[in-house]
Write a protein that holds these residues in place. Structure first.
Motif, mmCIF file in Angstrom:
data_model
loop_
_atom_site.group_PDB
_atom_site.id
_atom_site.type_symbol
_atom_site.label_atom_id
_atom_site.label_comp_id
_atom_site.label_asym_id
_atom_site.label_seq_id
_atom_site.Cartn_x
_atom_site.Cartn_y
_atom_site.Cartn_z
ATOM 1 N N LEU B 356 6.293 13.736 1.255
ATOM 2 C CA LEU B 356 7.368 14.496 1.898
ATOM 3 C C LEU B 356 8.712 14.189 1.232
ATOM 4 O O LEU B 356 9.526 15.094 1.001
ATOM 5 C CB LEU B 356 7.419 14.171 3.389
ATOM 6 N N PHE B 357 8.930 12.918 0.920
ATOM 7 C CA PHE B 357 10.152 12.536 0.201
ATOM 8 C C PHE B 357 10.272 13.332 -1.092
ATOM 9 O O PHE B 357 11.305 13.935 -1.380
ATOM 10 C CB PHE B 357 10.089 11.046 -0.140
ATOM 11 N N ASN B 360 10.996 16.990 -0.579
ATOM 12 C CA ASN B 360 12.366 17.229 -0.139
ATOM 13 C C ASN B 360 13.366 17.087 -1.276
ATOM 14 O O ASN B 360 14.273 17.908 -1.429
ATOM 15 C CB ASN B 360 12.726 16.278 0.993
ATOM 16 N N PHE B 361 13.195 16.024 -2.082
ATOM 17 C CA PHE B 361 14.113 15.845 -3.207
ATOM 18 C C PHE B 361 13.991 16.997 -4.195
ATOM 19 O O PHE B 361 14.981 17.488 -4.732
ATOM 20 C CB PHE B 361 13.834 14.519 -3.920
ATOM 21 N N ASP B 364 15.781 19.972 -2.719
ATOM 22 C CA ASP B 364 17.234 19.822 -2.854
ATOM 23 C C ASP B 364 17.667 20.077 -4.286
ATOM 24 O O ASP B 364 18.657 20.764 -4.549
ATOM 25 C CB ASP B 364 17.659 18.411 -2.438
ATOM 26 N N ARG B 367 17.573 23.684 -5.093
ATOM 27 C CA ARG B 367 18.679 24.418 -4.481
ATOM 28 C C ARG B 367 19.954 24.235 -5.295
ATOM 29 O O ARG B 367 20.658 25.189 -5.593
ATOM 30 C CB ARG B 367 18.895 23.935 -3.049
ATOM 31 N N LYS B 373 26.943 29.067 -7.415
ATOM 32 C CA LYS B 373 28.288 28.558 -7.196
ATOM 33 C C LYS B 373 28.568 27.350 -8.075
ATOM 34 O O LYS B 373 29.703 27.007 -8.336
ATOM 35 C CB LYS B 373 28.452 28.148 -5.726
#
Lengths: 307, 375
Positions: B356-357, B360-361, B364, B367, B373
């Motif tokens: 999961l870590f 998630n990283f 991120d 993204r 931007k």
């Protein structure tokens, strides 16, 4: 504002109605019934049971009966927990779940906001990395891992707190469940607040506030946080509803008599009224908190207008 | 007068970089994301090939090694080998001298009043501790030597409550959890992108109705569908990933709809319309490819969500069933056994947290790298 609130509440009625209808017919379509045992019951007894619980009537008439009872605030008798009506079960369980959920929510909001804002002020420092790391840990570690570990560490090894069980009078029993419930929410709120505070600190109105010579405390606490709370607030709507209606995992592991377990138990035991009651309660909480979120939004952000 | 043209160097052709190449370059600079990718690839390889290569099958029960703690040393422990051997030896009802342990071989002199039946070796064959038993008989058949090899088994993460190797079970759990995460996310991806793009592109009343349906589904408890589906169709892997996919497509539909609403007003869509492209063609060729940036990011965050949801189901006893296992089921078994055997909780929990870590990283990182931007 009052008109807006009333309009929102009125528009929630059809939503709740659709949810109730969907749930009612879906759970009825599931194979099996509430009185099925390993060994088949005598057909006569089964017929009697079905008559007693009005299960022999046609489905649509059962549906209408359920709706009319619901309008009178009667959620019906539980099928699997004999001698209890769903109202009785909720009267005992709901206060427990609401107590735990609201305390966890409070902890999550206060701690999450403080940590998030602190990390944002000290962006790219040790504090920031620590908060981000903690937040990632909180988001990725599932509560069914956290709960047993906490229970083992504080309940068994250190013996500081009860490892499980429940007491309405003794707050020592509340601590571990609240920590378990709050941890992931603290993490999410801290991340959201950190992100939006960083953005808010660069915005014009904060620069103006600084130019007036206001102390940092006021700049951050009043001007930046007010804008930075918005994403966290909209996250909090469904989350609050989820927390206050109990968590299956936390209630199972700590042995808490809340209402979170009833949904799973009801669905597995085909306890139709119990499932329906849980869905109704959850739907009402979701709708209520979404409304609260919208109102808080308008209060925090004067640009939002609802008339 | 002749003007000599100055020799001009041919300018090097400017290589264009697409959005994806740009994103890839930015992603490679993000160390946490790269490390996460490496970890995920390794875990995926472990999940795919590990169970086939590992010496212990995931469903093999070792009755003599129930709940042995995690250890780098081999089992059986040196001090338990000879007592265990003597226990088996007693069952053969032969007169035996002292057994001798040399390296990984035990030999013992045996004698009997009658001819020794070679079938006594079965007692050693049945044991998990010994393998390859041999009997050397003398001429008269009444005496000889029994030699057995000591089987040295490694249980690096220990064994579970009925004596199965935890490493092998975690490998299978990783396989199941990753497979469910990916398949369920793919399902949510297909459903959500189609629904959202159609709703956003058609707009108007259709959009209103379609989004109202999403709103209603949102208010249902998310676990409701999953439990109902499992109850309806029984517990199987396919049902679980379909059920999770069905519950997770709502956010995706909203994101894609929002993107589509802004995309359909842009010039390139108008140009396609002016050229007479069909609605379906515009959707599939122009709109959906342009929504993929946010969608990819969302999928990376969806995979851990699906894995968590599956773990939750398994934890509640609604997921995959023994002897097959998933990380959630392993954690649930570990939580039940944690007072005497903490390793049963720690290792699966660590594995799940690691997955999961990493996801998630990676999400991120994606993204940040796909965010225009940031340029």
């Amino acid at each position: 504002m009052l008109i807006y609130t009333l309009r929102r509440l009125a528009s929630a009625v059809p939503t709740v109605f659709v949810i109730i209808t969907l749930t009612f017919f879906m759970i009825r379509m599931a194979p099996g019934g509430p009185f099925d045992l390993e060994r088949p019951i005598d057909p006569l007894i089964m017929a009697n049971l079905n008559r007693a619980y009005n299960l022999d009537a046609p489905l649509w008439s059962q549906y209408l009966t359920y709706l009319s009872n619901l309008l009178h605030g009667d959620l019906g008798p539980s099928f699997t927990k004999r001698d209890f009506s769903v109202n009785d079960l909720f009267a005992v369980g709901l206060p427990v779940s609401i107590l735990l959920g609201s305390l966890a929510l409070l902890v999550a909001v206060v701690l999450g906001t403080i940590l998030g804002a602190w990390a944002a002020i000290r962006q790219n420092s040790g504090v920031d990395y620590a908060v981000v790391g903690l937040a990632t840990f909180g988001i990725t570690t599932p509560n069914f891992v956290v709960a047993p570990l906490l229970s083992l560490l504080f309940g068994v090894v250190l013996g500081w707190l009860p490892a499980g069980g429940w007491s309405n009078a003794n707050p020592a029993y509340w601590v571990l469940p609240i920590v378990t419930l709050a941890l992931p929410q603290v993490a999410v709120i801290a991340r959201l607040v950190r992100g939006s505070t960083i953005e808010a600190l660069r915005s014009n109105h904060v620069r103006t506030a600084r130019a007036y010579g206001l102390p940092t405390r006021v700049v951050v606490g009043v001007h930046a946080l007010r804008a930075a709370m918005l994403p966290a607030v909209s996250y909090l709507g469904p989350t609050a509803a989820g927390l206050l209606t109990g968590s299956v995992v936390v209630e199972t592991i700590f042995g808490i008599p809340g209402i979170g377990r009833y949904f799973v138990q009801g669905a597995l035991g085909r306890d139709y009224t119990l499932v329906m009651g849980t869905v109704v309660v959850i739907a009402i909480f979701v709708i209520f908190f979404n409304l609260v979120v919208d109102l808080v939004y308008a209060w925090l952000d004067p640009r939002v207008r609802y008339d | 007068m002749v003007v000599q043209p100055l020799p001009l160097d041919e300018p090097p052709p400017v290589a264009g970089r697409s959005l994806w190449q740009d994103a890839w370059i930015r992603l490679r600079r993000n160390r946490a994301a790269v490390a996460s990718m490496v970890v995920l690839v390794l875990l995926a390889l472990v999940g795919i090939f590990g169970p086939a290569l590992w010496p212990h099958p995931y469903n093999r029960v070792y009755p003599q090694f129930v709940r042995v703690p995690a250890s780098l040393e081999a089992y059986p422990r040196a001090d338990t080998i000879l007592p265990a051997f003597e226990r088996e030896l007693r069952r053969t009802r032969l007169d035996a001298g002292p057994p001798v342990l040399e390296g990984s071989e035990i030999t013992v002199e045996v004698r009997a009043d009658e001819a020794i039946d070679p079938r006594v070796l079965r007692y050693f064959e049945r044991s998990d501790l010994f393998s390859n038993p041999r009997l050397d008989l003398a001429e008269d058949g009444r005496s000889g030597t029994i030699a057995v090899d000591v089987q040295r088994l490694h249980f690096f993460f220990g064994t579970d409550a009925i004596g199965r190797d935890l490493v092998a079970r975690i490998m299978i759990g990783v396989r199941i959890s990753l497979a469910i995460g990916i398949l369920a996310s793919f399902m949510a991806l297909v459903l959500g992108v189609t629904y959202g793009a159609v709703s956003g592109y058609l707009g108007g009343r259709v959009d209103n109705v379609m989004m109202r349906i999403v709103d209603i589904l949102y208010s249902l408890p998310f676990i409701f569908f999953v439990i109902l589906m499992v109850v309806f169709f029984g517990r199987s892997l396919v049902i679980i990933f379909i059920a999770i996919g069905f519950t997770e497509w709502l956010d995706m539909a909203r994101i894609v709809r929002g993107q589509t609403l802004s995309l359909k007003r842009q010039e390139f869509v108008q140009a396609a319309e002016a050229l007479g492209a069909t609605r379906l063609g515009i959707l599939t060729r122009h709109i959906i490819p342009n929504t993929l940036g946010p969608v990819v990011v969302f999928v990376t965050l969806l995979v851990p969500k699906a894995i968590l949801l599956e773990s939750l189901l398994s934890f509640l006893g609604l997921g995959v069933q023994d002897p097959l296992t998933s990380l959630g089921l392993l954690i649930s078994e570990g939580a039940a056994n944690m007072r005497g055997a903490l390793w049963l909780l720690i290792w699966p929990a660590l594995t799940l947290t690691l997955i999961l870590f990493a996801l998630n990283f990676l999400g991120d990182g994606l993204r940040d790298s796909l965010d225009p931007k940031d340029r």
